[in-house]
Design an enzyme around this catalytic site. Structure first.
Site: not given
Ligand code: DGL
Length: 238
Positions: A73, A168
């Site tokens: 993430c 993301c």
């Molecule tokens: N998957 C997450 C990232 O790579 C973020 C998604 C969210 O907003 O929770 O930043």
């Protein structure tokens, strides 16, 4: 040899894109995936809120004897990986928007959450483009509706670009849709294979690789238990 699982964490399903690359490159490793759906999305939270939340996840993972933590993430990595490295002895592998490879292109766009965008420094030829709400849509929408939602974000990007960075992990899950919409001429850059390589390097450096044995994959969510994309997520309360 160390057959403890590698933890892979994300706010939701996005980290599965990184998990896939890890399963491909490290097929002998067990993995424990933890999605923090109870706190999802992270992209609209402050760095303070995210930093305060993460120790709860880490303490839960440590009880399950994980040997390393892949933060799949960007939002968590940007907000708090430094603090986590200071506080815990575990090896951490983070995820950051792949801006460096994008600099090879004359004009690049980096798609991120709102929280991640706040941490990125402006570079010439690189447009940071936050997409509020897109990760949420990727969690719940499918088919034509999802494609139309993604298109509505891409349509708002001003000007032309030759590279698109998926900053993301949720966006990596819909890479095929994105690439179909932007066309072959735009290079899509995403870091999942590089993160898997880095995971292998970190584990090898610490003699933590599992060289044999039967790998196990488990999936947990802090939200309601559910089956999604063929995966059964067990509810866990932290
Ligand atoms: N998957 C997450 C990232 O790579 C973020 C998604 C969210 O907003 O929770 O930043």
């Amino acid at each position: 040899m160390d057959n403890r699982p590698i933890a892979i964490i994300d706010s939701g399903l996005g980290g599965l894109a990184v998990a896939r690359a890890i399963w491909r490159q490290l097929p002998q490793e067990s993995t424990l995936y933890l999605a923090d759906h109870a706190f999802f999305p992270y992209g609209d939270k402050t760095a303070g809120q995210i930093s305060a939340r993460l120790p709860q996840l880490l303490d839960w993972l440590i009880k399950r004897q994980v040997k390393a933590v892949v933060i799949a993430c960007n939002t968590i990595t940007m907000a708090t990986i430094k603090t986590l490295r200071q506080r815990y002895w575990l090896p951490f592998i983070g995820t950051e928007p792949a801006i460096k490879p994008a600099l090879a292109y004359p004009d690049a766009v980096v798609l991120t959450t709102v929280a991640t965008a706040k941490h990125l420094t402006k570079q010439p030829g690189v447009l940071i483009f936050p997409c509020p709400g897109l990760a949420e849509a990727i969690e719940v929408e499918t088919g034509k509706k999802l494609k139309a939602t993604i298109k509505s974000y891409l349509d708002k990007i001003p000007g032309k670009y030759s590279a698109l960075v998926l900053g993301c992990t949720h966006y990596i899950l819909v890479k095929a849709i994105i690439s179909g919409l932007v066309g072959e001429k735009v290079k899509i850059i995403e870091p999942s294979a590089a993160i898997a390589r880095q995971t292998r390097a970190v584990l090898a450096g610490k003699q933590l690789l599992n060289l044999s044995g039967k790998p196990k994959r488990s999936f947990y969510t802090t939200g309601p238990a559910r089956r999604v994309r063929g995966i059964i997520f067990t509810r866990c309360s932290l």
